[in-house]
Structure formats: structure tokens, C-alpha cells
Scaffold this active site. Structure first.
Site, short mmCIF file in Angstrom:
data_model
loop_
_atom_site.label_atom_id
_atom_site.label_comp_id
_atom_site.label_asym_id
_atom_site.label_seq_id
_atom_site.Cartn_x
_atom_site.Cartn_y
_atom_site.Cartn_z
N MET A 99 0.84 -1.19 0.00
CA MET A 99 0.00 0.00 0.00
C MET A 99 0.88 1.24 0.00
O MET A 99 1.72 1.40 0.89
CB MET A 99 -0.89 0.02 1.24
CG MET A 99 -1.85 -1.15 1.34
SD MET A 99 -2.78 -1.13 2.90
CE MET A 99 -1.53 -1.73 4.04
N ILE A 184 -3.01 0.56 8.94
CA ILE A 184 -1.61 0.93 9.14
C ILE A 184 -1.45 2.36 8.62
O ILE A 184 -1.88 2.68 7.51
CB ILE A 184 -0.65 -0.01 8.39
CG1 ILE A 184 -1.09 -1.47 8.54
CG2 ILE A 184 0.77 0.16 8.91
CD1 ILE A 184 -0.28 -2.44 7.72
N GLY A 187 1.40 4.24 4.60
CA GLY A 187 2.19 3.41 3.69
C GLY A 187 2.69 2.13 4.34
O GLY A 187 3.33 2.17 5.38
N SER A 188 2.43 0.98 3.74
CA SER A 188 2.73 -0.26 4.44
C SER A 188 2.44 -1.47 3.55
O SER A 188 2.33 -1.35 2.33
CB SER A 188 1.89 -0.33 5.71
OG SER A 188 0.57 0.11 5.44
N ARG A 189 2.25 -2.63 4.19
CA ARG A 189 2.05 -3.87 3.44
C ARG A 189 1.27 -4.87 4.29
O ARG A 189 1.38 -4.89 5.51
CB ARG A 189 3.42 -4.44 3.08
CG ARG A 189 3.45 -5.84 2.54
CD ARG A 189 4.87 -6.16 2.13
NE ARG A 189 5.21 -7.56 2.24
CZ ARG A 189 6.42 -8.04 2.06
NH1 ARG A 189 7.42 -7.23 1.75
NH2 ARG A 189 6.65 -9.33 2.17
#
EC number: 4.1.1.65
Length: 225
Positions: A99, A184, A187-189
């Protein structure tokens, strides 16, 4: 549908304090210098957009695995689920959805089931698109057991900008497919570990919509003993 509904989306409550802070800074910047104030307004609008929480229409057919996150499939590989979940140490297919800061960051449950474990582990803040981020970065892992006994894991992973993982669930809760389980910030995964023998229906580079895009189909086989 009203035109405003197309452009103005509901905001998740987690974002309210951030929008308030950005708005206050924008007002202060107007006092200092008007052009700076307009930059602050732009940042406030972006913050609101980041924490948007639009409704999603989740497919209701049995046996589907739905994407837990908006973003792009960055990795598909075999990997062992996080040890802290207590799942079998057999490699499973892991699908990673990255993301960026412009994606919606509310995460949704990929399958219906019962939360068997929730485990937080501190770690680094490497670029979440890197393979080693799954092992090295701060993460929050959730194991969900479905009605047939099979389990699926979702792992929220922090990144370079994302420094705060928020989980809405705890062990023993029953979740519906598409239900919000966390977010989250910035920005992340999210990694999904599919049950043994289940293959993804997506490919690297594909755009995903949380709560709507079909990630895999469980099929009739592979039921837990």
C-alpha cells in the site's frame, strides 16, 4: 447517488485527530504567510483522503479469499507463517499487497472465521516492498480459523513511513469476510498466508481492492483433519 458521494468518502475515526492537527497547522501557516497556509490546506485534504473508509461490496460466495488491502501485489512466494502465531512450520503461499500513501489503509478480513491468535512483534522500518520486510519489520499477525478447520494468516507490516499498526480484533472474535480488522498509518504492506494447496488467482503487479478483489478460491479439497 449524489455527486458529493463520489468525491467525499467517510473517514475512519482513527484519522480524526490527525486531520485536526493538520488543520490547526494550516491555520497557523495562514497567519505566517498565506501561500504556506494553502499548502497546509492541501496537506489537510490529503490526510483526510488517507484515512478514508469507503464501504465495500464483499463477494458472498463460499470458499473465496478476498484481498485484505488496497494496493498492488508485490510478491507471491512460499514462506513459513510467523512463528508467534503457533501455526505449522510448513511453507505456505504468501501473497503480499503493498500500500502506498495514496491507497486506502483500512484492512479487511479475507475469509469468515474465528480469530485464533493475534501477535504483535516490534522490528525495523525497512521499505515494506522489500522481501525481507516480512521477517525484519514491525508487524502484527492474525490467524483466522475457518469453519472447516483450515487457517489463514494476515500480517500487517510497517514500512519506511508507516510507524503505527492498529488492530481492531482480539482472540476468540468471530469475523465476517470483508470486516475491518485494522489499519496501518502512512504506507505499508499486508501479507496473506493461504492454506496448504490453495493457489492465488492474482499475479504480481495486479491492483487489489480491499474487501472486494478475489485473491484465491479455497475449493472443496484440503480440509483439516
Amino acid at each position: 447517488m449524489r455527486m458529493t458521494d463520489t468525491f467525499i468518502k467517510p473517514m475512519h475515526p482513527e484519522g480524526r485527530k490527525f486531520v485536526a492537527i493538520f488543520g490547526a497547522i494550516a491555520l497557523a501557516l495562514f497567519i505566517v504567510w498565506e501561500p504556506l497556509g494553502w499548502i497546509g490546506v492541501g496537506a489537510t485534504v490529503w490526510c483526510y483522503y488517507f484515512f478514508r473508509d469507503p464501504e465495500r461490496v464483499t463477494p458472498q460466495r463460499d470458499g473465496l479469499v478476498i484481498s485484505p488491502a488496497d494496493g498492488v501485489v508485490s510478491l507471491i512466494e512460499q514462506a513459513v507463517p510467523p512463528a508467534e502465531l503457533g501455526m505449522a512450520d510448513t511453507p505456505l503461499t504468501r501473497v503480499s499487497v503493498f500500500m502506498n500513501v495514496f491507497n486506502c489503509h483500512v484492512n479487511r478480513t479475507p475469509v469468515p472465521g474465528t480469530v485464533k491468535a493475534v501477535a504483535y512483534r516490534p522490528g525495523k522500518f525497512l521499505n515494506a516492498s522489500l522481501d525481507k520486510a516480512s521477517e525484519d519489520n514491525e508487524r502484527n499477525s492474525i490467524c483466522v480459523e475457518m469453519a472447516d478447520g483450515r487457517q489463514i494468516a494476515m500480517v500487517q507490516i510497517a514500512g519506511l513511513v508507516a510507524r503505527r499498526i492498529v488492530s481492531f480484533v482480539k482472540g476468540g472474535e468471530t469475523l465476517a469476510a470483508g470486516e475491518r480488522f485494522g489499519l496501518i498509518r502512512f504506507g505499508s504492506r499486508v501479507d496473506v498466508y493461504l492454506p496448504q494447496g490453495v493457489q492465488p488467482l492474482v499475479s504480481v503487479g495486479q491492483t487489489m481492492v480491499a474487501g472486494e478483489t478475489v485473491l484465491a478460491e479455497l475449493g472443496a479439497g484440503g480440509r483439516a483433519a
